[in-house]
Scaffold this motif. Structure first.
Motif, PDB file in Angstrom:
ATOM      1  N   SER A 110     -39.725  12.499-102.566  1.00 50.08           N
ATOM      2  CA  SER A 110     -40.769  12.049-101.662  1.00 50.08           C
ATOM      3  C   SER A 110     -40.233  10.851-100.886  1.00 50.08           C
ATOM      4  O   SER A 110     -40.105   9.756-101.431  1.00 50.08           O
ATOM      5  N   PHE A 111     -39.910  11.054 -99.615  1.00 51.65           N
ATOM      6  CA  PHE A 111     -39.325   9.994 -98.798  1.00 51.65           C
ATOM      7  C   PHE A 111     -40.421   9.019 -98.373  1.00 51.65           C
ATOM      8  O   PHE A 111     -41.478   9.437 -97.900  1.00 51.65           O
ATOM      9  N   PRO A 112     -40.182   7.709 -98.514  1.00 53.15           N
ATOM     10  CA  PRO A 112     -41.208   6.740 -98.123  1.00 53.15           C
ATOM     11  C   PRO A 112     -41.416   6.744 -96.601  1.00 53.15           C
ATOM     12  O   PRO A 112     -40.499   7.016 -95.834  1.00 53.15           O
ATOM     13  N   ALA A 113     -42.622   6.451 -96.177  1.00 55.57           N
ATOM     14  CA  ALA A 113     -42.934   6.408 -94.745  1.00 55.57           C
ATOM     15  C   ALA A 113     -42.415   5.129 -94.095  1.00 55.57           C
ATOM     16  O   ALA A 113     -42.132   5.115 -92.903  1.00 55.57           O
ATOM     17  N   ASN A 114     -42.300   4.054 -94.890  1.00 58.22           N
ATOM     18  CA  ASN A 114     -41.913   2.753 -94.346  1.00 58.22           C
ATOM     19  C   ASN A 114     -40.668   2.198 -95.015  1.00 58.22           C
ATOM     20  O   ASN A 114     -40.387   2.492 -96.180  1.00 58.22           O
TER      21      ASN A 114
ATOM     22  N   PRO B 151     -42.278   1.592 -90.021  1.00 55.79           N
ATOM     23  CA  PRO B 151     -42.067   3.034 -90.206  1.00 55.79           C
ATOM     24  C   PRO B 151     -40.612   3.444 -89.961  1.00 55.79           C
ATOM     25  O   PRO B 151     -39.939   2.873 -89.102  1.00 55.79           O
ATOM     26  N   PHE B 152     -40.138   4.398 -90.763  1.00 54.08           N
ATOM     27  CA  PHE B 152     -38.842   5.020 -90.509  1.00 54.08           C
ATOM     28  C   PHE B 152     -38.976   5.939 -89.295  1.00 54.08           C
ATOM     29  O   PHE B 152     -40.054   6.462 -89.007  1.00 54.08           O
ATOM     30  N   HIS B 153     -37.879   6.159 -88.608  1.00 56.04           N
ATOM     31  CA  HIS B 153     -37.831   7.087 -87.489  1.00 56.04           C
ATOM     32  C   HIS B 153     -36.795   8.145 -87.855  1.00 56.04           C
ATOM     33  O   HIS B 153     -35.685   7.804 -88.258  1.00 56.04           O
ATOM     34  N   MET B 154     -37.179   9.409 -87.746  1.00 52.67           N
ATOM     35  CA  MET B 154     -36.306  10.506 -88.161  1.00 52.67           C
ATOM     36  C   MET B 154     -36.124  11.489 -87.019  1.00 52.67           C
ATOM     37  O   MET B 154     -37.026  11.671 -86.203  1.00 52.67           O
ATOM     38  N   PHE B 155     -34.950  12.096 -86.979  1.00 51.60           N
ATOM     39  CA  PHE B 155     -34.693  13.097 -85.952  1.00 51.60           C
ATOM     40  C   PHE B 155     -33.784  14.182 -86.506  1.00 51.60           C
ATOM     41  O   PHE B 155     -33.092  13.975 -87.499  1.00 51.60           O
ATOM     42  N   ALA B 156     -33.847  15.335 -85.886  1.00 53.17           N
ATOM     43  CA  ALA B 156     -32.997  16.473 -86.260  1.00 53.17           C
ATOM     44  C   ALA B 156     -32.813  17.350 -85.026  1.00 53.17           C
ATOM     45  O   ALA B 156     -33.580  17.252 -84.067  1.00 53.17           O
ATOM     46  N   ASP B 157     -31.792  18.197 -85.065  1.00 48.14           N
ATOM     47  CA  ASP B 157     -31.537  19.079 -83.925  1.00 48.14           C
ATOM     48  C   ASP B 157     -32.366  20.363 -83.973  1.00 48.14           C
ATOM     49  O   ASP B 157     -32.239  21.213 -83.101  1.00 48.14           O
ATOM     50  N   GLN B 158     -33.210  20.490 -84.987  1.00 49.99           N
ATOM     51  CA  GLN B 158     -34.148  21.613 -85.083  1.00 49.99           C
ATOM     52  C   GLN B 158     -35.549  21.028 -85.285  1.00 49.99           C
ATOM     53  O   GLN B 158     -35.700  19.959 -85.865  1.00 49.99           O
ATOM     54  N   ALA B 159     -36.548  21.745 -84.828  1.00 44.51           N
ATOM     55  CA  ALA B 159     -37.929  21.298 -85.015  1.00 44.51           C
ATOM     56  C   ALA B 159     -38.263  21.261 -86.503  1.00 44.51           C
ATOM     57  O   ALA B 159     -37.740  22.065 -87.287  1.00 44.51           O
ATOM     58  N   TRP B 160     -39.142  20.325 -86.891  1.00 43.56           N
ATOM     59  CA  TRP B 160     -39.576  20.257 -88.284  1.00 43.56           C
ATOM     60  C   TRP B 160     -40.244  21.570 -88.662  1.00 43.56           C
ATOM     61  O   TRP B 160     -41.057  22.096 -87.919  1.00 43.56           O
ATOM     62  N   GLY B 161     -39.869  22.140 -89.799  1.00 41.56           N
ATOM     63  CA  GLY B 161     -40.447  23.391 -90.265  1.00 41.56           C
ATOM     64  C   GLY B 161     -39.795  24.636 -89.690  1.00 41.56           C
ATOM     65  O   GLY B 161     -40.239  25.744 -89.971  1.00 41.56           O
ATOM     66  N   ALA B 162     -38.751  24.465 -88.877  1.00 37.01           N
ATOM     67  CA  ALA B 162     -38.068  25.621 -88.286  1.00 37.01           C
ATOM     68  C   ALA B 162     -37.376  26.435 -89.373  1.00 37.01           C
ATOM     69  O   ALA B 162     -36.999  25.914 -90.414  1.00 37.01           O
TER      70      ALA B 162
ATOM     71  N   TYR C 276     -28.914  15.377 -88.281  1.00 38.80           N
ATOM     72  CA  TYR C 276     -30.155  14.682 -88.626  1.00 38.80           C
ATOM     73  C   TYR C 276     -29.875  13.186 -88.672  1.00 38.80           C
ATOM     74  O   TYR C 276     -28.725  12.751 -88.729  1.00 38.80           O
ATOM     75  N   GLY C 277     -30.929  12.416 -88.657  1.00 38.95           N
ATOM     76  CA  GLY C 277     -30.782  10.982 -88.778  1.00 38.95           C
ATOM     77  C   GLY C 277     -32.055  10.333 -89.269  1.00 38.95           C
ATOM     78  O   GLY C 277     -33.155  10.843 -89.054  1.00 38.95           O
TER      79      GLY C 277
ATOM     80  N   LEU D  84     -28.975   2.785 -89.334  1.00 38.73           N
ATOM     81  CA  LEU D  84     -28.947   4.212 -89.002  1.00 38.73           C
ATOM     82  C   LEU D  84     -28.094   4.968 -90.015  1.00 38.73           C
ATOM     83  O   LEU D  84     -26.941   4.629 -90.250  1.00 38.73           O
ATOM     84  N   PHE D  85     -28.704   5.999 -90.606  1.00 32.70           N
ATOM     85  CA  PHE D  85     -28.021   6.933 -91.503  1.00 32.70           C
ATOM     86  C   PHE D  85     -28.106   8.297 -90.855  1.00 32.70           C
ATOM     87  O   PHE D  85     -29.191   8.787 -90.553  1.00 32.70           O
ATOM     88  N   THR D  86     -26.971   8.905 -90.584  1.00 36.80           N
ATOM     89  CA  THR D  86     -26.973  10.207 -89.939  1.00 36.80           C
ATOM     90  C   THR D  86     -25.860  11.091 -90.494  1.00 36.80           C
ATOM     91  O   THR D  86     -24.755  10.626 -90.733  1.00 36.80           O
ATOM     92  N   ASN D  87     -26.194  12.332 -90.741  1.00 35.32           N
ATOM     93  CA  ASN D  87     -25.239  13.331 -91.227  1.00 35.32           C
ATOM     94  C   ASN D  87     -24.426  12.859 -92.430  1.00 35.32           C
ATOM     95  O   ASN D  87     -23.230  13.093 -92.516  1.00 35.32           O
ATOM     96  N   GLY D  88     -25.082  12.168 -93.358  1.00 36.19           N
ATOM     97  CA  GLY D  88     -24.442  11.776 -94.605  1.00 36.19           C
ATOM     98  C   GLY D  88     -23.701  10.458 -94.599  1.00 36.19           C
ATOM     99  O   GLY D  88     -23.076  10.104 -95.590  1.00 36.19           O
TER     100      GLY D  88
END
Length: 78
Positions: free
Chosen positions: A7-11, A17-28, A35-36, A62-66
């Motif tokens: 369970s990733f914390p929201a803050n 708040p954390f900000h997250m991104f990926a090259d695919q839509a969430w739930g795809a 990702y980041g 920033l943590f991205t791709n490991g």
């Protein structure tokens, strides 16, 4: 199913708040290849990335791709 964090914390540790991104839509159905997860740091404001370690805790993290691209290290400097 998450492998490392169930369970990733929201803050972040400063309550921002954390900000997250990926090259695919969430739930795809296609797995993301990029990702980041980003924290805007203690001040909660977007900063220019210099990369590597910093002792200024207002700087973004920033943590991205490991790997960490930018991260706090050592004693905080004012």
């Amino acid at each position: 199913t998450p492998s490392y964090v169930k369970s990733f914390p929201a803050n972040d540790g400063w309550g921002n708040p954390f900000h997250m991104f990926a090259d695919q839509a969430w739930g795809a159905t296609t797995a993301a290849q990029t990702y980041g997860v980003q924290s805007y740091g203690k001040d909660g404001k977007v900063d220019n990335m210099t990369g590597g370690s910093t002792t200024n805790f207002d700087c973004d993290i920033l943590f991205t791709n490991g790997s960490f691209v930018q991260y706090p290290e050592g004693v905080q400097q004012q």
